[in-house]
Scaffold this motif. Structure first.
Motif, PDB file in Angstrom:
ATOM      1  N   TYR A  34     -34.575 -37.669  27.456  1.00 34.01           N
ATOM      2  CA  TYR A  34     -34.815 -36.535  28.340  1.00 34.01           C
ATOM      3  C   TYR A  34     -34.981 -35.207  27.604  1.00 34.01           C
ATOM      4  O   TYR A  34     -35.976 -34.502  27.815  1.00 34.01           O
ATOM      5  CB  TYR A  34     -33.734 -36.434  29.433  1.00 34.01           C
ATOM      6  N   PRO A  35     -34.036 -34.850  26.714  1.00 31.36           N
ATOM      7  CA  PRO A  35     -34.193 -33.558  26.034  1.00 31.36           C
ATOM      8  C   PRO A  35     -35.514 -33.452  25.275  1.00 31.36           C
ATOM      9  O   PRO A  35     -36.160 -32.396  25.269  1.00 31.36           O
ATOM     10  CB  PRO A  35     -33.012 -33.525  25.065  1.00 31.36           C
ATOM     11  N   PHE A  38     -38.323 -32.952  27.736  1.00 34.54           N
ATOM     12  CA  PHE A  38     -38.264 -31.613  28.325  1.00 34.54           C
ATOM     13  C   PHE A  38     -38.897 -30.576  27.401  1.00 34.54           C
ATOM     14  O   PHE A  38     -39.667 -29.716  27.845  1.00 34.54           O
ATOM     15  CB  PHE A  38     -36.810 -31.217  28.626  1.00 34.54           C
ATOM     16  N   ILE A  39     -38.577 -30.666  26.113  1.00 37.42           N
ATOM     17  CA  ILE A  39     -39.130 -29.710  25.149  1.00 37.42           C
ATOM     18  C   ILE A  39     -40.666 -29.775  25.169  1.00 37.42           C
ATOM     19  O   ILE A  39     -41.342 -28.751  25.205  1.00 37.42           O
ATOM     20  CB  ILE A  39     -38.623 -30.017  23.722  1.00 37.42           C
ATOM     21  N   VAL A  50     -40.845 -22.044  33.469  1.00 32.25           N
ATOM     22  CA  VAL A  50     -39.766 -22.588  32.642  1.00 32.25           C
ATOM     23  C   VAL A  50     -38.535 -21.708  32.792  1.00 32.25           C
ATOM     24  O   VAL A  50     -37.421 -22.193  32.998  1.00 32.25           O
ATOM     25  CB  VAL A  50     -40.171 -22.643  31.157  1.00 32.25           C
ATOM     26  N   LEU A  51     -38.761 -20.404  32.735  1.00 30.25           N
ATOM     27  CA  LEU A  51     -37.650 -19.471  32.760  1.00 30.25           C
ATOM     28  C   LEU A  51     -36.951 -19.426  34.117  1.00 30.25           C
ATOM     29  O   LEU A  51     -35.779 -19.101  34.210  1.00 30.25           O
ATOM     30  CB  LEU A  51     -38.140 -18.069  32.367  1.00 30.25           C
ATOM     31  N   SER A  52     -37.684 -19.763  35.169  1.00 28.94           N
ATOM     32  CA  SER A  52     -37.029 -19.761  36.474  1.00 28.94           C
ATOM     33  C   SER A  52     -36.404 -21.131  36.764  1.00 28.94           C
ATOM     34  O   SER A  52     -35.897 -21.375  37.846  1.00 28.94           O
ATOM     35  CB  SER A  52     -38.023 -19.387  37.573  1.00 28.94           C
ATOM     36  N   GLY A  53     -36.444 -22.013  35.768  1.00 23.60           N
ATOM     37  CA  GLY A  53     -35.772 -23.301  35.928  1.00 23.60           C
ATOM     38  C   GLY A  53     -36.531 -24.287  36.784  1.00 23.60           C
ATOM     39  O   GLY A  53     -35.959 -25.233  37.313  1.00 23.60           O
ATOM     40  N   LEU A  56     -38.418 -29.238  35.117  1.00 27.03           N
ATOM     41  CA  LEU A  56     -37.259 -30.078  34.788  1.00 27.03           C
ATOM     42  C   LEU A  56     -37.667 -31.311  34.007  1.00 27.03           C
ATOM     43  O   LEU A  56     -36.963 -31.767  33.136  1.00 27.03           O
ATOM     44  CB  LEU A  56     -36.493 -30.468  36.043  1.00 27.03           C
ATOM     45  N   GLU A 262     -40.364 -16.789  24.677  1.00 31.83           N
ATOM     46  CA  GLU A 262     -39.532 -17.930  25.059  1.00 31.83           C
ATOM     47  C   GLU A 262     -40.268 -19.257  24.863  1.00 31.83           C
ATOM     48  O   GLU A 262     -39.726 -20.203  24.310  1.00 31.83           O
ATOM     49  CB  GLU A 262     -39.099 -17.801  26.532  1.00 31.83           C
ATOM     50  N   TYR A 266     -40.342 -23.324  22.201  1.00 31.86           N
ATOM     51  CA  TYR A 266     -40.560 -24.756  22.421  1.00 31.86           C
ATOM     52  C   TYR A 266     -41.643 -25.283  21.479  1.00 31.86           C
ATOM     53  O   TYR A 266     -41.549 -26.383  20.953  1.00 31.86           O
ATOM     54  CB  TYR A 266     -40.959 -25.021  23.877  1.00 31.86           C
TER      55      TYR A 266
END
Lengths: 298, 318
Positions: A34-35, A38-39, A50-53, A56, A262, A266
């Protein structure tokens, strides 16, 4: 309970056990993957999302803006170039030095090899520590040269032991004896017989050392002063740890500049890990082999 | 070179006398030549710093050099032990490593046992190969990933926390979370790699033992407990001793990157202190003494654990 019933129960128990095993393994797989996924997704997504989440798992509003920015960044390319040089030169020296030590120490007919081996193994458990090593490198005049990253680490004792073990256990002593009978000198024996027979372990050594050089940052942190000599990992450290809005294109507005900075993070993670990860499927079995030689017989 | 050949074979079998030894050495002079550069390298780069360690008992000044500086005995050690941060450094160093041994050490063993129990060969290979991958991620990238993941702005972890209506947590700026994050991410990064050794050891366990246990009606769990685990116990003990061998040093490069003023209370360990005070502030003698203190504790632990293992588990490094 009849015997048949017991067998039946045992069988269904087996099934449950297998199911539990598979579910656990799948969970481990997800936790590891997963990590990483995600990256990758985040690097392709609109930074605002991305910044507002909202990102996923899968990328949203795919954009290559961040990649473009990284590719235009001279500092990162310079770090890349430096790291390639350090890795190539460093690994070559590692290989030569480790072989020069491992081969004689693998010879059962070498008087005194036990003593030498003892003093080498000892260094794995006791060292002068950071400060005396730093002062030594400094007094040798290697600070701010690439030699500080290469010479003090020219041999990794663990790798030396792995290689010696390979020479001892995988190359029949009879071959070496026979070569001697034919009047072959030790140098010739090493270069014409031993090394060609040792390709697997040489591959393992190249990989261990090269990945080590590629990923290391600490030696550069203490020994490299000039920014234009920074290896990739130090450049990354600046981009990742020190928030750097200036690293990005200056003709966009401040808000989007912060956003872009930001998502650049990534991207740099990906492009710095890429060489190792691309190599990885091809060399994975060699790595495993190296670890096993080192562990089971060391 | 013909004479080399005849002695090479003979010397390896019979114990030579004094003149025989010299002869055996002389006939292999080229091997000693090969060894020369590595041995000199070891003397300079591993034993050289040991010589430099004497500055821990001196007031080192770069102008006077190592030999010229004045002896001060144990002053630096006393100053360190009496300093207000001594207990904090010691506790952080010991606890981070102790918790690592407790939580991170068993995980690769469990993973190896799990992989060993997977019936499908293909699936077991996939799990193995995928779990190695994080090992190749560099420390810098690892810490960068932690920052992005745990970020209060947009990090997926906090996104999920917020989805449940809770306040976002500033994980990396909190002393309370530091050790959990440090050890947890270590597990993520290294469990697959470390399990390789155990998987190899498991493949060496005699299959007849499993058959016999099966005949006796042992369930799968019981077979793991009574066959698999004892089969890999020697490997477990050796790796445990090796881990203790680096007890006081583990993870220094990563801790240094994760450290900030807000989590310093639980992230300040002896080796990061040596770096910041020694290299950055130039207090060479004082921090060399602290480094020596660290090494001595480490070596003492290693000797102790090795002795204990030799007695109890009949396995040891030496």
């Amino acid at each position: 309970m009849t015997k048949q019933q017991t067998i039946k129960i045992a069988k269904s128990d087996e099934k449950i056990f297998d199911a539990v095993v598979n579910i656990l393994a799948a969970l481990v797989l997800i936790a590891v993957l997963y990590p990483l996924l995600f990256i990758v997704s985040a690097s392709f997504s609109d930074p605002a999302l991305v910044l507002s989440g909202e990102v996923l798992l899968l990328p949203k509003q795919v954009t290559l803006e961040a990649y473009k920015n990284v590719f235009e960044n001279g500092q990162i390319w310079n770090g890349y170039k430096n790291t390639i040089v350090y890795t190539v030169v460093g690994t070559a020296i590692n290989l030569i030095m480790t072989t020069l030590a491992a081969y004689p120490l693998s010879r059962p007919d070498l008087p005194g090899r036990g003593v030498v081996m003892f003093f080498i193994t000892l260094t794995m458990f006791f060292s002068g520590g950071l400060i005396p090593s730093y002062l030594l490198v400094k007094s040798l005049g290697m600070v701010d040269t690439m030699w500080a990253l290469i010479i003090p680490g020219a041999i990794a004792t663990y790798n030396l032991i792995v290689m010696r073990t390979y020479f001892q256990s995988s190359i029949p002593w009879e071959i070496q004896e026979a070569a001697h009978m034919d009047g072959c000198s030790n140098w010739k024996l090493l270069t014409h017989i031993i090394l060609p027979l040792s390709k697997p372990i040489l591959a393992v050594m190249v990989l261990f050392y090269a990945v080590g050089h590629w990923n290391s940052y600490f030696n550069a942190l203490i020994y490299i002063r000039s920014k234009d000599m920074y290896p990739l990992q130090l450049v990354l450290r600046e981009v990742l740890m020190v928030s750097q809005a200036d690293a990005v294109d200056s003709n966009v507005g401040l808000e989007s500049k912060v956003l872009l900075a930001e998502s650049v993070k990534y991207v740099v993670i990906i492009i710095s890990s890429l060489p190792v990860l691309v190599m990885y499927p091809f060399v994975q079995k060699h790595f495993v082999k190296g670890v096993m030689i080192g562990s089971l017989k060391g | 070179m013909k004479s080399t050949a005849s002695t090479a074979g003979a010397a390896s079998r019979s114990k030579p006398g004094r003149s025989g030894l010299l002869k055996a050495m002389a006939s292999r002079y080229d091997l000693y030549l090969m060894l020369l550069i590595p041995v000199v390298w070891y003397l300079v780069f591993h034993y050289g710093p040991l010589y430099g360690l004497q500055i821990a008992f001196k007031n080192f000044s770069p102008a006077r050099g190592i030999l010229g500086s004045k002896w001060v005995g144990l002053d630096h050690f006393e100053r360190f032990v009496e300093s207000y941060y001594f207990w904090r450094l010691l506790w952080n160093t010991v606890s981070i490593n102790l918790f690592s041994l407790l939580f991170a050490f068993p995980i690769p063993i469990l993973l190896a046992l799990l992989i060993n129990e997977i019936r499908s060969k293909a699936f077991s290979k996939i799990v193995q190969n995928v779990t190695y991958i994080p090992h190749f991620v560099s420390v810098v990238v690892m810490v960068g990933m932690l920052m992005l993941f745990l970020s209060p702005r947009g990090g997926p972890v906090n996104a999920i926390i917020q989805a449940f209506g809770a306040e976002p947590v500033r994980f990396l700026d909190s002393a309370a979370w530091f050790k959990t994050i440090f050890i947890g991410s270590n597990i993520w990064q290294n469990m697959g790699w470390q399990s390789i050794i155990y998987i190899a050891a498991l493949s060496g366990v005699n299959p007849q033992l499993y058959e016999a246990a099966k005949m006796d009606g042992a369930s799968r769990l019981r077979r793991i407990w009574h066959v698999s685990l004892p089969g890999i116990l020697p490997v477990i003990v050796i790796l445990l001793i090796l881990d203790v061998g680096h007890f006081m040093n583990v993870g220094f490069e990563k801790i240094l990157l994760m450290q900030n003023n807000l989590n310093l209370e639980s992230s300040d360990v002896i080796s990061t202190f040596v770096y910041t005070t020694g290299i950055l502030k130039g207090e060479y003698s004082y921090t060399a003494a602290i480094g020596l203190f660290n090494s001595v504790v480490n070596l003492a632990l290693l000797i102790l654990v090795n002795r204990f293992a030799r007695k109890k588990a009949e396995t040891s490094l030496w």
